[in-house]
Design an enzyme around this catalytic site. Sequence first.
Site, PDB file in Angstrom:
ATOM      1  CD  GLU A   4      -3.438  -5.300  14.657  1.00 55.42           C
ATOM      2  OE1 GLU A   4      -4.520  -5.882  14.875  1.00 55.42           O
ATOM      3  OE2 GLU A   4      -3.158  -4.812  13.548  1.00 55.42           O
ATOM      4  CG  ASP A  22      -3.909  -1.882  14.867  1.00 55.86           C
ATOM      5  OD1 ASP A  22      -2.832  -1.597  15.438  1.00 55.86           O
ATOM      6  OD2 ASP A  22      -3.991  -2.129  13.643  1.00 55.86           O
ATOM      7  CG  ASP A  36      -4.084  -2.265   2.566  1.00 56.51           C
ATOM      8  OD1 ASP A  36      -3.117  -2.985   2.812  1.00 56.51           O
ATOM      9  OD2 ASP A  36      -4.719  -1.652   3.458  1.00 56.51           O
ATOM     10  CG  HIS A  53     -11.227  -3.384  10.867  1.00 56.37           C
ATOM     11  ND1 HIS A  53     -10.306  -2.633  10.182  1.00 56.37           N
ATOM     12  CD2 HIS A  53     -10.627  -4.576  11.108  1.00 56.37           C
ATOM     13  CE1 HIS A  53      -9.205  -3.339  10.011  1.00 56.37           C
ATOM     14  NE2 HIS A  53      -9.373  -4.530  10.561  1.00 56.37           N
ATOM     15  CG  ASN A 101      -2.161   0.805   1.060  1.00 56.87           C
ATOM     16  OD1 ASN A 101      -2.362   1.422   0.007  1.00 56.87           O
ATOM     17  ND2 ASN A 101      -3.010   0.813   2.079  1.00 56.87           N
ATOM     18  NE  ARG A 129      -8.865  -2.673  13.638  1.00 58.05           N
ATOM     19  CZ  ARG A 129      -8.058  -1.953  12.846  1.00 58.05           C
ATOM     20  NH1 ARG A 129      -6.820  -2.323  12.648  1.00 58.05           N
ATOM     21  NH2 ARG A 129      -8.511  -0.869  12.258  1.00 58.05           N
ATOM     22  NE  ARG A 189      -2.817  -8.879  13.224  1.00 56.93           N
ATOM     23  CZ  ARG A 189      -2.905  -8.016  12.211  1.00 56.93           C
ATOM     24  NH1 ARG A 189      -2.095  -6.994  12.122  1.00 56.93           N
ATOM     25  NH2 ARG A 189      -3.815  -8.189  11.285  1.00 56.93           N
ATOM     26  CG  HIS A 232      -2.094  -6.975   7.817  1.00 60.24           C
ATOM     27  ND1 HIS A 232      -1.340  -6.191   6.976  1.00 60.24           N
ATOM     28  CD2 HIS A 232      -3.056  -6.186   8.329  1.00 60.24           C
ATOM     29  CE1 HIS A 232      -1.834  -4.972   6.987  1.00 60.24           C
ATOM     30  NE2 HIS A 232      -2.869  -4.922   7.795  1.00 60.24           N
TER      31      HIS A 232
HETATM   32  O1  EZ4 Z   1      -2.620   0.036   8.536  1.00 63.91           O
HETATM   33  O2  EZ4 Z   1      -3.449  -2.175   5.880  1.00 63.91           O
HETATM   34  O3  EZ4 Z   1      -4.489  -4.157  11.137  1.00 63.91           O
HETATM   35  N1  EZ4 Z   1      -4.584  -3.514  10.169  1.00 63.91           N
HETATM   36  C1  EZ4 Z   1      -3.917  -2.380   9.905  1.00 63.91           C
HETATM   37  C2  EZ4 Z   1      -4.137  -1.797   8.544  1.00 63.91           C
HETATM   38  C3  EZ4 Z   1      -2.877  -1.197   7.948  1.00 63.91           C
HETATM   39  C4  EZ4 Z   1      -3.058  -0.978   6.463  1.00 63.91           C
HETATM   40  C5  EZ4 Z   1      -1.764  -0.501   5.818  1.00 63.91           C
HETATM   41  O4  EZ4 Z   1      -1.861  -0.546   4.442  1.00 63.91           O
HETATM   42  O5  EZ4 Z   1      -3.211  -1.887  10.735  1.00 63.91           O
HETATM   43  O6  EZ4 Z   1      -5.125  -0.830   8.664  1.00 63.91           O
HETATM   44 CO    CO Z   2      -2.795  -3.313  12.333  1.00 62.25          CO
END
Ligand code: EZ4
Ligand code: CO
Length: 405
Positions: free
Chosen positions: A239, A213, A319, A125, A40, A150, A286, A315
């Site tokens: 996270e 996060d 993106d 999320h 990204n 999340r 992750r 992850h």
């Molecule tokens: O910031 O994917 O846990 N997820 C994240 C994402 C990252 C983006 C970066 O391109 O932290 O939101």
């Molecule tokens: Co993150």
Amino acid sequence: MKNDIIESAEVIVCSPGRNFVTVKVTTKSGHIGHGDATLNGRELAVASYLENYLCPLIIGKSIFQTEDIWNYFYKGAYWRKGPVTMTAIGAIDVALWDLKGKILETPVYNLLGGKSRNKMLAYTHANGKDIDDTLKRVEYLRNASYQAIRIQCGIPGIEKVYGIGEKGAYEPAIKGNKPLEESWSTHKYLNFIPSVFEEVRKEFGADLHLLHDSHHRLTPTEAARLAKDLEPYHLFWLEDVVPAEHQESFAQIKHKTVTPLAVGEVFNTIHDAQELITKQLIDYIRMTVSHGGGLSPMLKIAHLAELYHIKTGCHGPSDISPIALAACLHFNTAINNFGIQEYMGYSEVTEEAFPHEYYFEDGHLYLTEIPGLGVDFNEDFARKYPYEKAYLPVNRLEDGTMFNW
Ligand code: EZ4
Ligand code: CO
């Protein structure tokens, strides 16, 4: 074996819904495999690495030699590691595993260790602008069958906060020639966030898995405070509390709290996580397949983590393309120490560009028996959407100091 010799390797950069970099490897027999090389905000750097250095070198090689090809690129470059290099190597590796599956007529997970589970717990999320908005989003996601969510929330007194977009859909990269600037106050954040979790637990009870996060913004001391403050709400994980250049930072946090810790979305080799794993300083690793150098090295990382009671939590943002997500799902299916999979879904345009077999149902992600990764690339359609430059935001403290995004 016949059918296995690579005839061409091509890189397609386009923007069906958002920017994606896709590698297409074709064998002499006409089989096609795909890998995702999307990083990204730095897409063209990876595309150039692939076009100029990796793609020409795999022509004539066998798709079955994933371990040798991976090492040829990793050891053979002399310059090791880094997100651009490892995303490029990872895209080739995944495309070759996709081809192995297609040619052997079996799902990729069967080549990685076979089926260790039937379905994968997924989290998504809830990004609310304030507590009420957050509660509404959690309610909505719970009704959509999510069992793990999340939670991110706007912070009173901070104008633009990580994860909280203007619109509903999450997309941190902003089109244009300059990054957006967000702002930050750790003081306001630490004072506010525990109250969000208090409200969510009050409203939704103890069963729902909750994650959060911190996006690399705290010092180890601040991180330990947050982790302790959140203990009453029994998070699934907390996270990226600190930027993880110093793996030993996690010792200071881990030894002070029982809140489970997760880190690794920006890691790209096993060396980024080796101390975290072998000293048992985290609970979830992750790293994701596309940014972690592909399926070949990710298996080694999962197997190392398994020895130390650490589970995976790849992850899975929107993106990385559905090709990369599918690669994660095959990886998750084959390993013993799967933890959870991040899943945000995609726009309709992205879904049309990458038709896929995997599906979400009842809080879980599922694979089918289709050979390979089970994702197609609708290239003609995708090419109608040309690449548009977009940057991830940058972040400053309230006095203007450059900070971690
Ligand atoms: O910031 O994917 O846990 N997820 C994240 C994402 C990252 C983006 C970066 O391109 O932290 O939101
Ligand atoms: Co993150």
